[in-house]
Design an enzyme around this catalytic site. Structure first.
Site, PDB file in Angstrom:
ATOM      1  N   HIS A  12     -10.148  -5.092  -3.307  1.00 59.55           N
ATOM      2  CA  HIS A  12      -8.803  -5.318  -2.783  1.00 59.55           C
ATOM      3  C   HIS A  12      -8.904  -5.765  -1.337  1.00 59.55           C
ATOM      4  O   HIS A  12      -9.643  -5.183  -0.549  1.00 59.55           O
ATOM      5  CB  HIS A  12      -7.943  -4.054  -2.885  1.00 59.55           C
ATOM      6  CG  HIS A  12      -8.624  -2.813  -2.418  1.00 59.55           C
ATOM      7  ND1 HIS A  12      -9.573  -2.147  -3.159  1.00 59.55           N
ATOM      8  CD2 HIS A  12      -8.512  -2.117  -1.261  1.00 59.55           C
ATOM      9  CE1 HIS A  12     -10.003  -1.097  -2.495  1.00 59.55           C
ATOM     10  NE2 HIS A  12      -9.383  -1.065  -1.330  1.00 59.55           N
ATOM     11  N   ASP A  52       0.840  -1.195   0.000  1.00 57.64           N
ATOM     12  CA  ASP A  52       0.000   0.000   0.000  1.00 57.64           C
ATOM     13  C   ASP A  52       0.880   1.253   0.000  1.00 57.64           C
ATOM     14  O   ASP A  52       1.905   1.315   0.682  1.00 57.64           O
ATOM     15  CB  ASP A  52      -0.912  -0.009   1.241  1.00 57.64           C
ATOM     16  CG  ASP A  52      -2.075   0.945   1.109  1.00 57.64           C
ATOM     17  OD1 ASP A  52      -3.215   0.488   0.965  1.00 57.64           O
ATOM     18  OD2 ASP A  52      -1.847   2.181   1.134  1.00 57.64           O
TER      19      ASP A  52
HETATM   20  P1  5GP Z   1      -9.821   1.422   0.392  1.00 56.09           P
HETATM   21  O1  5GP Z   1      -9.936   2.657   1.239  1.00 56.09           O
HETATM   22  O2  5GP Z   1     -10.501   1.575  -0.948  1.00 56.09           O
HETATM   23  O3  5GP Z   1     -10.254   0.150   1.113  1.00 56.09           O
HETATM   24  O4  5GP Z   1      -8.272   1.210   0.139  1.00 56.09           O
HETATM   25  C1  5GP Z   1      -7.597   1.781  -0.927  1.00 56.09           C
HETATM   26  C2  5GP Z   1      -6.126   1.652  -0.592  1.00 56.09           C
HETATM   27  O5  5GP Z   1      -5.384   1.897  -1.769  1.00 56.09           O
HETATM   28  C3  5GP Z   1      -5.667   2.651   0.446  1.00 56.09           C
HETATM   29  O6  5GP Z   1      -5.095   1.956   1.559  1.00 56.09           O
HETATM   30  C4  5GP Z   1      -4.643   3.509  -0.286  1.00 56.09           C
HETATM   31  O7  5GP Z   1      -3.557   3.899   0.520  1.00 56.09           O
HETATM   32  C5  5GP Z   1      -4.221   2.589  -1.415  1.00 56.09           C
HETATM   33  N1  5GP Z   1      -3.772   3.302  -2.605  1.00 56.09           N
HETATM   34  C6  5GP Z   1      -4.386   4.350  -3.215  1.00 56.09           C
HETATM   35  N2  5GP Z   1      -3.693   4.737  -4.295  1.00 56.09           N
HETATM   36  C7  5GP Z   1      -2.609   3.911  -4.376  1.00 56.09           C
HETATM   37  C8  5GP Z   1      -1.516   3.814  -5.290  1.00 56.09           C
HETATM   38  O8  5GP Z   1      -1.401   4.577  -6.258  1.00 56.09           O
HETATM   39  N3  5GP Z   1      -0.599   2.846  -5.047  1.00 56.09           N
HETATM   40  C9  5GP Z   1      -0.700   1.968  -3.999  1.00 56.09           C
HETATM   41  N4  5GP Z   1       0.257   1.059  -3.849  1.00 56.09           N
HETATM   42  N5  5GP Z   1      -1.735   2.032  -3.114  1.00 56.09           N
HETATM   43  C10 5GP Z   1      -2.658   2.988  -3.300  1.00 56.09           C
END
Ligand code: 5GP
Ligand code: ZN
Length: 114
Positions: free
Chosen positions: A100, A30
């Site tokens: 994810h 992440d």
């Molecule tokens: P959600 O909030 O949708 O469950 O999690 C999305 C996750 O994707 C977050 O933990 C955020 O830090 C991660 N994330 C967002 N953009 C990127 C990116 O460009 N690269 C990586 N490796 N992680 C990302």
């Protein structure tokens, strides 16, 4: 899906820090880690949310969980413990609309989650 961030990682247009890959699954660190180990495990096929899963997706979702468990072992957090979670839609805090599984470990986790 062309405008999906995680599909761009699957296609190689964006290159994350990959920790595991097979025909169906990609796992990468992440960008904004919430624990010493914070890895996202995604299906290579675009599925927006848990609500979009269909009969036939059982093996794929099982593969995500099994992959997380194997990565936890490799990361050295399996014995101490770790958390896996999938956020679905706004109230759970989903911000990227390609399923994810979060794998979090390396520190004690609170409960209930915020
Ligand atoms: P959600 O909030 O949708 O469950 O999690 C999305 C996750 O994707 C977050 O933990 C955020 O830090 C991660 N994330 C967002 N953009 C990127 C990116 O460009 N690269 C990586 N490796 N992680 C990302
Ligand atoms: Zn996608």
């Amino acid at each position: 899906m062309s405008d999906c961030l995680f599909c761009k990682m699957v296609s190689g247009d964006i290159q994350p820090n990959v920790v595991y890959e097979d025909d169906d699954v990609l796992a990468f660190r992440d960008l904004n880690p919430q624990a010493p180990t914070h890895i996202l495990v995604i299906p290579k096929r675009h599925i927006s949310t848990l609500n979009d899963l269909e009969p036939g997706d059982e093996a794929l979702m099982g593969n995500l969980v099994l992959t997380a468990a194997r990565i936890a072992e490799k990361e050295g957090i399996a014995e101490a413990g770790y958390r896996t979670l999938l956020n679905c839609n706004a109230e759970a805090g989903q911000t990227v609309f390609h399923i994810h599984l979060h794998l979090l470990g390396g520190r004690p986790m609170g409960w209930p989650p915020g």
